[in-house]
Design a protein around this motif. Structure first.
Motif, short mmCIF file in Angstrom:
data_model
loop_
_atom_site.label_atom_id
_atom_site.label_comp_id
_atom_site.label_asym_id
_atom_site.label_seq_id
_atom_site.Cartn_x
_atom_site.Cartn_y
_atom_site.Cartn_z
N HIS A 145 38.84 -0.71 23.86
CA HIS A 145 37.79 -1.24 24.73
C HIS A 145 38.35 -2.42 25.48
CE1 HIS A 145 34.18 -4.01 25.24
NE2 HIS A 145 34.05 -3.07 26.15
N SER A 146 38.27 -2.36 26.80
CA SER A 146 38.77 -3.46 27.63
C SER A 146 38.02 -3.42 28.95
CB SER A 146 40.28 -3.28 27.88
OG SER A 146 40.51 -2.18 28.75
N THR A 147 38.41 -4.29 29.87
CA THR A 147 37.78 -4.30 31.18
C THR A 147 38.05 -2.99 31.93
OG1 THR A 147 39.73 -5.42 32.06
CG2 THR A 147 37.85 -6.80 31.43
N ALA A 148 39.07 -2.24 31.50
CA ALA A 148 39.39 -0.96 32.16
C ALA A 148 38.48 0.17 31.70
CB ALA A 148 40.85 -0.60 31.89
N GLY A 149 37.73 -0.05 30.63
CA GLY A 149 36.87 0.99 30.10
C GLY A 149 36.98 1.08 28.60
N PRO B 280 34.90 1.33 33.55
CA PRO B 280 34.70 -0.11 33.45
C PRO B 280 33.22 -0.49 33.44
CG PRO B 280 36.41 0.38 35.05
CD PRO B 280 35.80 1.70 34.66
N GLY B 281 32.80 -1.22 32.41
CA GLY B 281 31.43 -1.71 32.32
C GLY B 281 30.39 -0.68 31.90
N GLN B 282 30.76 0.60 31.85
CA GLN B 282 29.78 1.66 31.56
C GLN B 282 29.22 1.56 30.14
OE1 GLN B 282 31.35 5.63 32.03
NE2 GLN B 282 29.39 6.61 31.59
N LEU B 283 30.11 1.37 29.17
CA LEU B 283 29.65 1.32 27.79
C LEU B 283 28.79 0.07 27.55
CD1 LEU B 283 29.53 2.42 24.96
CD2 LEU B 283 31.79 1.45 24.51
N GLU B 284 29.18 -1.05 28.11
CA GLU B 284 28.39 -2.27 27.97
C GLU B 284 26.98 -2.07 28.52
OE1 GLU B 284 32.70 -3.68 28.62
OE2 GLU B 284 31.43 -1.98 29.11
N ALA C 56 23.44 -2.28 26.51
CA ALA C 56 22.37 -3.16 27.00
C ALA C 56 21.07 -2.39 27.22
CB ALA C 56 22.81 -3.84 28.30
N ALA C 57 21.19 -1.08 27.53
CA ALA C 57 20.01 -0.24 27.76
C ALA C 57 19.49 0.36 26.45
CB ALA C 57 20.34 0.85 28.76
N ASN C 58 19.98 -0.16 25.32
CA ASN C 58 19.50 0.29 24.01
C ASN C 58 19.94 1.72 23.69
OD1 ASN C 58 18.17 -0.57 21.66
ND2 ASN C 58 16.32 0.56 22.19
#
Length: 201
Positions: free
Chosen positions: A41-45, A149-153, A157-159
């Motif tokens: 897990h990183s900023t790349a995905g 990138p950012g998709q998993l976060e 956040a959307a539960n």
């Protein structure tokens, strides 16, 4: 994408080595009632493997497909080889095999995932398992789960997911039935309470 996220990472992300446990309201059928082990897990995905989804193919069939054994040899394989666990690791590159394993096996292509677990995606580990020289703990996964990138976060956040530190015992536990509930138990969560509370956050 999968291995590049692992090999190119400069530092570990906060979800590295974590379990993702799908919430009951998960809309994506690929991940309903799944437990995902996050390898990178990183900023790349992010990338990881579903560890509780059976795969309707046997290790013997994989050996035959790869032409590592012929039919007469396949019949003579010991049960521990025939019963080697194969899981559906995720919806991406489902024709590609990956082996998550304990770090007592290593080849030039093995990539450390954590202090105790490595990932190998080349034929050498399949041959080693077939020849009885493989790792003490391992499972093969066809396909993987990947996020941009950012998709998993955003999904967390959307539960969409709960997350907690991974358990090596649970990763290699071959009893898939109830593994989802056992992963929730690591967090002290009872699935029936989660079901009632889902959507009320």
């Amino acid at each position: 994408m999968a291995l590049s996220i692992l090999t190119d990472r400069q530092e570990r992300g906060f979800l590295d080595g974590q379990f993702l446990i799908a919430m009951p309201g998960m809309q994506d059928g690929n991940f309903e009632r799944t437990v995902v082990y996050v390898c990178a897990h990183s900023t790349a995905g992010a990338m990881g493997f579903i560890i509780n989804r059976p795969q309707p193919i046997s290790f013997t069939e994989i050996l035959l497909h790869l032409k590592l054994v012929d039919q007469p040899e396949a019949i003579m394989l010991p049960s521990q080889t025939r019963d080697f666990p194969i899981l559906g690791g995720g919806p991406v590159e489902t024709g590609r095999g990956f082996v998550l394993h304990s770090d007592d096996y290593s080849s030039d292509s093995s990539i450390p995932v954590s202090d105790d677990i490595s990932l190998t995606a080349t034929l050498d580990i399949v041959r080693a398992i077939y020849n009885g020289r493989g790792p003490s703990r391992a499972t093969m996964l066809l396909g993987y789960a990947g996020w941009g990138p950012g998709q998993l976060e955003a999904e967390i956040a959307a539960n969409g997911w709960l997350n907690c530190p991974a358990s090596e015992d649970l990763i290699f536990d071959t009893a898939l039935e109830g593994k989802y509930d056992r992963a929730l138990a690591l967090m002290g969560v009872r699935p029936e309470l989660l079901s009632r509370e889902a959507g009320h956050a």
